[in-house]
Motif scaffolding. Structure first.
Motif: not given
Length: 97
Positions: A1-6, A36-37, A44-45, A79-85
């Motif tokens: 898993m590569n999730s930094k932020y949900p 995959k990021e 953004c990612i 997704f933004a850097n803070d994890g928001s969609l």
């Protein structure tokens, strides 16, 4: 898993697109956790399911669940850097890196 932020925070645009395109929050969370990021070099990612991500998701969630939700195989999320969609949709062509 590569999730930094949900993916708990949705921008107004992201929430609208998710609703319009019928992509449930569960799939958005899966995109962030398993997808995959690819960095867009603008802060953004973009996350999408490749073969490896889909296999990991299948291993963790089960084949029956993914068979029922196979229509989301081509989904992507930005997704933004803070994890928001920021936005979400379906890939209609190959993603170039």
């Amino acid at each position: 898993m590569n999730s930094k932020y949900p993916a708990k925070n949705y921008s107004v645009h992201g929430a609208t697109r998710s609703k319009q395109r019928g992509i449930p929050p569960l799939v958005v969370d899966w995109l962030r956790a398993y997808g995959k990021e690819v960095h867009d070099h603008c802060g953004c990612i973009k996350c999408h399911f490749d073969k490896k991500a889909w296999r990991e998701l299948k291993r963790d969630c089960g084949a029956q669940v993914l068979t029922a939700l196979c229509r989301y195989r081509n989904a992507y999320g930005v997704f933004a850097n803070d994890g928001s969609l920021v936005t979400v949709g379906f890939c209609t062509s190959r993603i170039r890196h």
